[in-house]
Scaffold this active site. Structure first.
Site, short mmCIF file in Angstrom:
data_model
loop_
_atom_site.label_atom_id
_atom_site.label_comp_id
_atom_site.label_asym_id
_atom_site.label_seq_id
_atom_site.Cartn_x
_atom_site.Cartn_y
_atom_site.Cartn_z
N LYS A 81 0.95 -1.13 -0.06
CA LYS A 81 -0.10 -0.09 0.09
C LYS A 81 1.09 1.28 0.03
O LYS A 81 1.98 1.08 0.72
CB LYS A 81 -1.00 0.12 1.20
CG LYS A 81 -2.16 1.00 1.02
CD LYS A 81 -3.24 0.16 0.15
CE LYS A 81 -4.50 0.87 0.17
NZ LYS A 81 -5.53 0.00 -0.51
N GLY A 183 -21.45 6.10 3.91
CA GLY A 183 -20.56 6.46 2.81
C GLY A 183 -21.30 5.80 1.38
O GLY A 183 -21.60 4.66 1.13
N VAL A 184 -21.49 7.07 0.49
CA VAL A 184 -21.98 6.84 -0.89
C VAL A 184 -21.29 7.14 -1.79
O VAL A 184 -21.88 7.75 -2.79
CB VAL A 184 -23.65 7.02 -0.72
CG1 VAL A 184 -24.60 6.37 0.11
CG2 VAL A 184 -23.87 8.53 -0.58
N GLY A 185 -20.04 7.06 -1.75
CA GLY A 185 -19.51 7.29 -2.80
C GLY A 185 -19.29 6.36 -4.10
O GLY A 185 -20.24 5.44 -4.20
N VAL A 187 -18.02 3.23 -4.09
CA VAL A 187 -18.19 1.97 -3.64
C VAL A 187 -19.57 1.86 -3.08
O VAL A 187 -20.33 0.98 -3.12
CB VAL A 187 -17.22 1.51 -2.78
CG1 VAL A 187 -17.57 -0.03 -2.11
CG2 VAL A 187 -16.02 1.29 -3.56
#
Length: 355
Positions: A81, A183-185, A187
Site C-alpha cells: 500500500k 458512505g455513498v461514494g 463503492v
C-alpha cells in the site's frame, strides 16, 4: 517516525519505504507487508494527515490488509500500500504524480499500485508514464478487465451482504431488508444501487450530506446525518467510508444483526472483533468482502504482465467465490466460538506462509 518497527501496526513488514521529492513536494510512504505469493499489490491513498504518524499507521495497516485480501481472493499477489501525504489543500500536480511513479519504478516491480481514496483513473494513467507496475488503467475494450475498481468492489460487497443475510437471518431475498449504508461514494453508492434493485429498505449517510440526500431521492431511501448512521436501527450496517469505525463506544451503540461493508480496517483494534461476536453481531471481514476491486485490477495487471488479454469474465468468476469464503469463515467461527476476523486472519496467514 523512523522507528516504524516500534509502531503497534508494524507486522514484520518486508519494506517500509519513505519517499521525499523536494522539487515536486511529494511525501509518501510505500509499505510492503508480504511478497510471499507475488509482488505486493495495493492502491495508493492521497490524503491529508494533520499528524504524519497517522499516514504511517494507514500504510502499515492497509498493506497488511492487502496481503490478507489478495491471499483470500486467490490471487498470486502479495500485499502493499502507498500513502501520499497531501497538504491541507490536497494539491495534486503532474510533477507530484510523476515523482510518485518514479518511486514505484524504483522498487523494481516489488510493488504494484492502483487507485484508492483520493486517486483517480487519470492519476493512474499519469503514473503509468513512469512505471509499468501500475493497474486500474482504462479498459482496453468491451469485455476487458481493468479501469475503475469501484464497481467491482461494490458487486463483491453486494454478494457478501446477500450471503450474510442468508446466514444470519435465514432470508434468501433482500426485499424489505433494512440496510444502513455509511458512505455513498464510488463503492458505497454502487452497493446502495444494487441493494435498491433487490427491494432493500435503505438508510444512507455520507460526510457530504448533499450527496447522500441526492442518492436517497434517486433510490427512494432515507438520508440521515453522518454521525447518526452507526446507531441507526437496521438489520445490516454497511460501512463504506474510512476505517477504524468499530470501537468500544460505536459497537455498544450498534442496533443491527450484521456488519458487512467495504471500508478497510473497520475494527479499530483486534479486540473489537470479539466484542462484535459477543454481542451476536455477524461480521464480514472487510478484506474478504471488499476484494472485488483488487480482483479486477489484479487480473488486469497479471494479464498484461503475461502478454494476454484481461477478460472481465475472470473477474466475475473470482467475485462469485466471495460468498463461499465468507460462509467458510462464519461456519468455523461458530464451531470454534471465536470471532470471524480471527478465523479469516488465520486462514490468510497460512496462505502467506506465516501460519
Amino acid at each position: 517516525m523512523t522507528a516504524f518497527w516500534t509502531e503497534p501496526d508494524f507486522d514484520d513488514h518486508e519494506v517500509v519505504h519513505f519517499v521525499r521529492d523536494r522539487a515536486s513536494g511529494l511525501t509518501a510512504i510505500i509499505a510492503l507487508h508480504s511478497t510471499h505469493l507475488g509482488p505486493g499489490a495495493g492502491g495508493t491513498r492521497f490524503w491529508h494527515y494533520p499528524n504524519p504518524k497517522d499516514g504511517l499507521r494507514d500504510a502499515l495497516r492497509l498493506s497488511r490488509g492487502m496481503s490478507y485480501k489478495n491471499a483470500m481472493a486467490g490471487l498470486p499477489l502479495g500485499g502493499g500500500k502507498a500513502v501520499i501525504l497531501a497538504d491541507e489543500a490536497r494539491t495534486k500536480t503532474p510533477e507530484l504524480m510523476a515523482a510518485f511513479g518514479d518511486a514505484v519504478e524504483g522498487l523494481g516491480g516489488r510493488y504494484v499500485t492502483a487507485e484508492d481514496v483520493g486517486i483517480s483513473e487519470a492519476d493512474m494513467v499519469a503514473v503509468s508514464k513512469r512505471t509499468t507496475h501500475v493497474s486500474g488503467l482504462p479498459v482496453a475494450g468491451e469485455g476487458s478487465a481493468g479501469g475503475d475498481p469501484g464497481p467491482f468492489t461494490a458487486i463483491g460487497i453486494y454478494y457478501g451482504i446477500k450471503a450474510a443475510v442468508r446466514h444470519k437471518l435465514g432470508k434468501d431475498s433482500l426485499h424489505g431488508v433494512h440496510v444502513a449504508v455509511q458512505g455513498v461514494g464510488s463503492v458505497g453508492g454502487g452497493v446502495a444501487k444494487l441493494l435498491a434493485k433487490d427491494g432493500a429498505k435503505l438508510t444512507l449517510a455520507d460526510m457530504n450530506a448533499e450527496r447522500a440526500a441526492r442518492m436517497a431521492a434517486e433510490l427512494g431511501a432515507e438520508a440521515v446525518d453522518a454521525d447518526a448512521i452507526m446507531s441507526t436501527p437496521c438489520e445490516v450496517l454497511s460501512p463504506n467510508a474510512l476505517g477504524a469505525i468499530l470501537d468500544d463506544d460505536s459497537i455498544e451503540a450498534l442496533d443491527c444483526a450484521i456488519v458487512a461493508g467495504g471500508a478497510n480496517n473497520q475494527l479499530a483494534r483486534p479486540q473489537h472483533g470479539q466484542k462484535l461476536f459477543e454481542r451476536g453481531i455477524l461480521f464480514a471481514p472487510d478484506y474478504v468482502i471488499n476484494a472485488g476491486g483488487i480482483m479486477s485490477v489484479g487480473t488486469e495487471y497479471l494479464a498484461r504482465r503475461d502478454g494476454r488479454a484481461a477478460d472481465v469474465a475472470e473477474v466475475h468468476t473470482l467475485l462469485e467465490q466471495i460468498p463461499g469464503r465468507l460462509e467458510a469463515i462464519w461456519s468455523a467461527s461458530e464451531a470454534e466460538s471465536v470471532s470471524p476476523d480471527v478465523v479469516a486472519d488465520r486462514m490468510a496467514q497460512e496462505l502467506i506462509g506465516r501460519g
